[in-house]
Write a protein that holds these residues in place. Structure first.
Motif, PDB file in Angstrom:
ATOM      1  N   UNK A  34      -4.327  -6.284 -12.758  1.00  0.00           N
ATOM      2  CA  UNK A  34      -4.446  -7.059 -13.832  1.00  0.00           C
ATOM      3  C   UNK A  34      -5.740  -6.600 -14.574  1.00  0.00           C
ATOM      4  N   UNK A  35      -6.767  -6.516 -13.563  1.00  0.00           N
ATOM      5  CA  UNK A  35      -8.133  -6.196 -13.874  1.00  0.00           C
ATOM      6  C   UNK A  35      -8.036  -4.859 -14.590  1.00  0.00           C
ATOM      7  N   UNK A  36      -7.603  -4.063 -13.613  1.00  0.00           N
ATOM      8  CA  UNK A  36      -7.695  -2.525 -14.260  1.00  0.00           C
ATOM      9  C   UNK A  36      -7.107  -2.551 -15.792  1.00  0.00           C
ATOM     10  N   UNK A  37      -5.695  -3.190 -15.719  1.00  0.00           N
ATOM     11  CA  UNK A  37      -5.164  -3.186 -17.161  1.00  0.00           C
ATOM     12  C   UNK A  37      -5.785  -3.920 -18.165  1.00  0.00           C
ATOM     13  N   UNK A  38      -6.834  -4.826 -17.937  1.00  0.00           N
ATOM     14  CA  UNK A  38      -7.680  -5.368 -18.829  1.00  0.00           C
ATOM     15  C   UNK A  38      -8.935  -4.301 -19.187  1.00  0.00           C
ATOM     16  N   UNK A  39      -9.301  -3.856 -18.151  1.00  0.00           N
ATOM     17  CA  UNK A  39     -10.535  -2.736 -18.443  1.00  0.00           C
ATOM     18  C   UNK A  39      -9.935  -1.606 -19.133  1.00  0.00           C
ATOM     19  N   UNK A  40      -8.687  -1.315 -19.009  1.00  0.00           N
ATOM     20  CA  UNK A  40      -8.405  -0.397 -19.931  1.00  0.00           C
ATOM     21  C   UNK A  40      -7.884  -0.524 -21.343  1.00  0.00           C
ATOM     22  N   UNK A  41      -8.320  -1.771 -21.662  1.00  0.00           N
ATOM     23  CA  UNK A  41      -8.034  -2.101 -23.158  1.00  0.00           C
ATOM     24  C   UNK A  41      -7.146  -3.068 -23.421  1.00  0.00           C
ATOM     25  N   UNK A  42      -6.256  -3.289 -22.527  1.00  0.00           N
ATOM     26  CA  UNK A  42      -4.948  -4.205 -22.798  1.00  0.00           C
ATOM     27  C   UNK A  42      -5.518  -5.633 -23.049  1.00  0.00           C
ATOM     28  N   UNK A  43      -6.822  -5.973 -22.732  1.00  0.00           N
ATOM     29  CA  UNK A  43      -7.299  -7.231 -22.799  1.00  0.00           C
ATOM     30  C   UNK A  43      -8.112  -7.601 -24.230  1.00  0.00           C
ATOM     31  N   UNK A  44      -8.204  -6.413 -24.919  1.00  0.00           N
ATOM     32  CA  UNK A  44      -9.204  -6.468 -26.175  1.00  0.00           C
ATOM     33  C   UNK A  44      -8.268  -7.128 -27.262  1.00  0.00           C
ATOM     34  N   UNK A  45      -9.142  -8.432 -27.487  1.00  0.00           N
ATOM     35  CA  UNK A  45      -8.760  -9.055 -28.337  1.00  0.00           C
ATOM     36  C   UNK A  45      -8.623  -8.737 -29.967  1.00  0.00           C
ATOM     37  N   UNK A  46      -9.601  -7.793 -30.160  1.00  0.00           N
ATOM     38  CA  UNK A  46      -9.870  -7.160 -31.326  1.00  0.00           C
ATOM     39  C   UNK A  46      -8.977  -6.036 -31.606  1.00  0.00           C
ATOM     40  N   UNK A  47      -8.354  -5.560 -30.616  1.00  0.00           N
ATOM     41  CA  UNK A  47      -7.447  -4.380 -30.435  1.00  0.00           C
ATOM     42  C   UNK A  47      -8.126  -3.233 -30.883  1.00  0.00           C
ATOM     43  N   UNK A  48      -9.407  -3.268 -30.468  1.00  0.00           N
ATOM     44  CA  UNK A  48     -10.067  -1.785 -30.696  1.00  0.00           C
ATOM     45  C   UNK A  48     -10.199  -0.943 -29.432  1.00  0.00           C
ATOM     46  N   UNK A  49      -9.664  -1.354 -28.503  1.00  0.00           N
ATOM     47  CA  UNK A  49      -9.740  -0.620 -27.236  1.00  0.00           C
ATOM     48  C   UNK A  49     -10.964  -0.933 -26.077  1.00  0.00           C
ATOM     49  N   UNK A  50     -11.854  -1.869 -26.592  1.00  0.00           N
ATOM     50  CA  UNK A  50     -12.803  -2.263 -25.755  1.00  0.00           C
ATOM     51  C   UNK A  50     -12.634  -3.533 -25.268  1.00  0.00           C
ATOM     52  N   UNK A  51     -12.640  -3.556 -23.852  1.00  0.00           N
ATOM     53  CA  UNK A  51     -12.363  -4.937 -23.258  1.00  0.00           C
ATOM     54  C   UNK A  51     -13.837  -5.758 -22.985  1.00  0.00           C
ATOM     55  N   UNK A  52     -14.038  -6.693 -23.876  1.00  0.00           N
ATOM     56  CA  UNK A  52     -15.226  -7.398 -23.503  1.00  0.00           C
ATOM     57  C   UNK A  52     -15.257  -8.632 -22.333  1.00  0.00           C
ATOM     58  N   UNK A  53     -16.133  -8.833 -21.725  1.00  0.00           N
ATOM     59  CA  UNK A  53     -16.127  -9.793 -20.770  1.00  0.00           C
ATOM     60  C   UNK A  53     -15.518 -11.071 -21.107  1.00  0.00           C
ATOM     61  N   UNK A  54     -15.555 -11.537 -22.424  1.00  0.00           N
ATOM     62  CA  UNK A  54     -14.983 -12.631 -22.939  1.00  0.00           C
ATOM     63  C   UNK A  54     -13.361 -12.163 -22.972  1.00  0.00           C
ATOM     64  N   UNK A  55     -13.069 -11.142 -23.316  1.00  0.00           N
ATOM     65  CA  UNK A  55     -11.586 -10.923 -23.463  1.00  0.00           C
ATOM     66  C   UNK A  55     -10.825 -10.987 -22.184  1.00  0.00           C
ATOM     67  N   UNK A  56     -11.685 -10.462 -21.404  1.00  0.00           N
ATOM     68  CA  UNK A  56     -11.064 -10.404 -19.682  1.00  0.00           C
ATOM     69  C   UNK A  56     -11.184 -11.716 -19.252  1.00  0.00           C
ATOM     70  N   UNK A  57     -11.971 -12.737 -19.775  1.00  0.00           N
ATOM     71  CA  UNK A  57     -11.823 -14.193 -19.198  1.00  0.00           C
ATOM     72  C   UNK A  57     -10.827 -14.748 -19.846  1.00  0.00           C
TER      73      UNK A  57
END
Length: 62
Positions: A34-57
């Protein structure tokens, strides 16, 4: 004139607390997957490809 603000720090994301066990799977634990998926951008709330720490949280419901 606006001055730039630079903030640096460190965030620790762990699968367990210091007094708990963390179990692994093959080849990784579910947490690591799950963490790897999040860091690959799947957690990006803004759908911009960046996974910010709040997105991961949010993804981990922390």
């Amino acid at each position: 004139m606006l001055s730039a603000i630079y903030i640096s720090g460190r965030v620790v994301v762990a699968s367990s607390r210091e007094d708990e066990y963390s179990y692994t799977g093959q080849p990784h634990s579910a947490f690591t997957d799950c963490l790897v998926e999040a860091l690959q951008g799947k957690a990006a709330v803004n759908k911009d490809g960046y996974a910010r720490i709040l997105d991961i949280a949010i993804r981990f419901d922390l």
